[in-house]
Design a protein around this motif. Structure first.
Motif, PDB file in Angstrom:
ATOM      1  N   THR A 177     -44.184  -1.039  62.477  1.00 28.39           N
ATOM      2  CA  THR A 177     -43.521   0.257  62.590  1.00 28.39           C
ATOM      3  C   THR A 177     -44.089   1.244  61.578  1.00 28.39           C
ATOM      4  OG1 THR A 177     -41.503  -0.795  63.370  1.00 28.39           O
ATOM      5  CG2 THR A 177     -41.276   1.419  62.455  1.00 28.39           C
ATOM      6  N   HIS A 178     -44.260   0.776  60.370  1.00 26.02           N
ATOM      7  CA  HIS A 178     -44.787   1.624  59.295  1.00 26.02           C
ATOM      8  C   HIS A 178     -46.244   2.021  59.566  1.00 26.02           C
ATOM      9  CE1 HIS A 178     -43.998   3.258  55.355  1.00 26.02           C
ATOM     10  NE2 HIS A 178     -45.191   2.880  54.973  1.00 26.02           N
ATOM     11  N   LEU A 179     -47.043   1.081  60.011  1.00 23.89           N
ATOM     12  CA  LEU A 179     -48.447   1.366  60.316  1.00 23.89           C
ATOM     13  C   LEU A 179     -48.580   2.394  61.431  1.00 23.89           C
ATOM     14  CD1 LEU A 179     -49.771  -2.284  60.139  1.00 23.89           C
ATOM     15  CD2 LEU A 179     -50.575  -0.403  58.689  1.00 23.89           C
ATOM     16  N   ARG A 180     -47.771   2.254  62.462  1.00 21.98           N
ATOM     17  CA  ARG A 180     -47.828   3.218  63.579  1.00 21.98           C
ATOM     18  C   ARG A 180     -47.422   4.623  63.122  1.00 21.98           C
ATOM     19  NH1 ARG A 180     -51.276   1.004  66.997  1.00 21.98           N
ATOM     20  NH2 ARG A 180     -50.550  -0.930  67.906  1.00 21.98           N
ATOM     21  N   SER A 181     -46.449   4.684  62.237  1.00 24.09           N
ATOM     22  CA  SER A 181     -46.025   5.975  61.687  1.00 24.09           C
ATOM     23  C   SER A 181     -47.165   6.619  60.897  1.00 24.09           C
ATOM     24  CB  SER A 181     -44.789   5.776  60.798  1.00 24.09           C
ATOM     25  OG  SER A 181     -44.420   6.972  60.186  1.00 24.09           O
ATOM     26  N   TRP A 182     -47.834   5.818  60.067  1.00 21.97           N
ATOM     27  CA  TRP A 182     -48.978   6.322  59.295  1.00 21.97           C
ATOM     28  C   TRP A 182     -50.114   6.723  60.212  1.00 21.97           C
ATOM     29  CZ3 TRP A 182     -49.795   8.597  55.077  1.00 21.97           C
ATOM     30  CH2 TRP A 182     -49.022   8.348  53.958  1.00 21.97           C
ATOM     31  N   GLN A 183     -50.349   5.929  61.245  1.00 20.87           N
ATOM     32  CA  GLN A 183     -51.418   6.230  62.184  1.00 20.87           C
ATOM     33  C   GLN A 183     -51.208   7.611  62.798  1.00 20.87           C
ATOM     34  OE1 GLN A 183     -51.629   3.617  65.598  1.00 20.87           O
ATOM     35  NE2 GLN A 183     -53.796   4.054  65.903  1.00 20.87           N
ATOM     36  N   ALA A 184     -49.998   7.889  63.215  1.00 21.49           N
ATOM     37  CA  ALA A 184     -49.686   9.200  63.791  1.00 21.49           C
ATOM     38  C   ALA A 184     -49.839  10.311  62.764  1.00 21.49           C
ATOM     39  CB  ALA A 184     -48.264   9.194  64.356  1.00 21.49           C
ATOM     40  N   ALA A 190     -48.632  -7.659  49.942  1.00 18.37           N
ATOM     41  CA  ALA A 190     -48.726  -7.417  51.382  1.00 18.37           C
ATOM     42  C   ALA A 190     -48.321  -8.639  52.199  1.00 18.37           C
ATOM     43  CB  ALA A 190     -50.139  -6.980  51.745  1.00 18.37           C
ATOM     44  N   GLU A 191     -48.575  -9.833  51.650  1.00 18.49           N
ATOM     45  CA  GLU A 191     -48.268 -11.047  52.406  1.00 18.49           C
ATOM     46  C   GLU A 191     -46.772 -11.289  52.540  1.00 18.49           C
ATOM     47  OE1 GLU A 191     -48.634 -12.128  48.114  1.00 18.49           O
ATOM     48  OE2 GLU A 191     -49.777 -10.883  49.466  1.00 18.49           O
ATOM     49  N   ASN A 192     -45.952 -10.560  51.787  1.00 20.64           N
ATOM     50  CA  ASN A 192     -44.498 -10.746  51.830  1.00 20.64           C
ATOM     51  C   ASN A 192     -43.767  -9.723  52.699  1.00 20.64           C
ATOM     52  OD1 ASN A 192     -44.491 -12.982  50.045  1.00 20.64           O
ATOM     53  ND2 ASN A 192     -44.798 -11.591  48.345  1.00 20.64           N
ATOM     54  N   ILE A 193     -44.496  -8.866  53.376  1.00 20.96           N
ATOM     55  CA  ILE A 193     -43.887  -7.825  54.209  1.00 20.96           C
ATOM     56  C   ILE A 193     -43.552  -8.394  55.584  1.00 20.96           C
ATOM     57  CG2 ILE A 193     -44.261  -5.585  55.321  1.00 20.96           C
ATOM     58  CD1 ILE A 193     -46.165  -4.907  53.033  1.00 20.96           C
ATOM     59  N   ASP A 194     -42.383  -8.047  56.104  1.00 23.35           N
ATOM     60  CA  ASP A 194     -41.986  -8.416  57.458  1.00 23.35           C
ATOM     61  C   ASP A 194     -42.985  -7.779  58.434  1.00 23.35           C
ATOM     62  OD1 ASP A 194     -40.910  -8.287  60.065  1.00 23.35           O
ATOM     63  OD2 ASP A 194     -38.866  -8.045  59.331  1.00 23.35           O
ATOM     64  N   PRO A 195     -43.658  -8.579  59.270  1.00 22.19           N
ATOM     65  CA  PRO A 195     -44.658  -8.024  60.191  1.00 22.19           C
ATOM     66  C   PRO A 195     -44.110  -6.931  61.115  1.00 22.19           C
ATOM     67  CG  PRO A 195     -44.853 -10.397  60.103  1.00 22.19           C
ATOM     68  CD  PRO A 195     -43.604 -10.035  59.338  1.00 22.19           C
ATOM     69  N   ASN A 196     -42.872  -7.076  61.593  1.00 18.09           N
ATOM     70  CA  ASN A 196     -42.308  -6.053  62.476  1.00 18.09           C
ATOM     71  C   ASN A 196     -42.109  -4.738  61.736  1.00 18.09           C
ATOM     72  OD1 ASN A 196     -42.161  -7.722  64.772  1.00 18.09           O
ATOM     73  ND2 ASN A 196     -40.303  -8.650  63.986  1.00 18.09           N
ATOM     74  N   LEU A 197     -41.630  -4.804  60.504  1.00 20.00           N
ATOM     75  CA  LEU A 197     -41.486  -3.609  59.682  1.00 20.00           C
ATOM     76  C   LEU A 197     -42.852  -2.991  59.402  1.00 20.00           C
ATOM     77  CD1 LEU A 197     -39.751  -1.701  57.943  1.00 20.00           C
ATOM     78  CD2 LEU A 197     -39.964  -3.365  56.085  1.00 20.00           C
TER      79      LEU A 197
END
Length: 107
Positions: A28-35, A18-25
């Protein structure tokens, strides 16, 4: 995007840690999952947690965001129990990855 594709993409993102993931990506991914989970009967708390992690990332609080991942494992596990059979195994794998994630923190 189907839930199966979204799960596969999430697992792929977390594979490198998880520490190697681009925060902006990640946001976007978290918001998609949230929806996606907000409308699920067991998804309310998980949706809130996803939103909180996205907010932490957007404000540059990376350590706090990474520390929030393991507790989400329990919520994903709960969601897996009521999810369609074709995604239950993948949700359980995601729950395990989240449970084991420490965001690279010492402890």
């Amino acid at each position: 995007m189907t839930m199966t594709n979204q799960l596969d993409e999430t697992l792929a993102l977390l594979t490198g840690g998880a520490e190697n993931i681009d925060p902006n990506l990640a946001v976007t991914h978290l918001r998609s999952w949230q929806a996606a989970v907000a409308g699920e009967p067991a998804g309310g708390l998980l949706a809130a947690q996803l939103g909180k992690v996205a907010e932490l990332l957007q404000s540059g609080q990376y350590t706090e965001a990474l520390a929030s991942l393991p507790p989400m494992g329990a919520e994903v596990e709960g969601l897996a129990r009521t999810a369609p059979e074709e995604v239950q195994d993948t949700l359980m794998r995601l729950a395990e990855v989240l449970h084991l994630s420490d965001g690279g923190l010492d402890g």
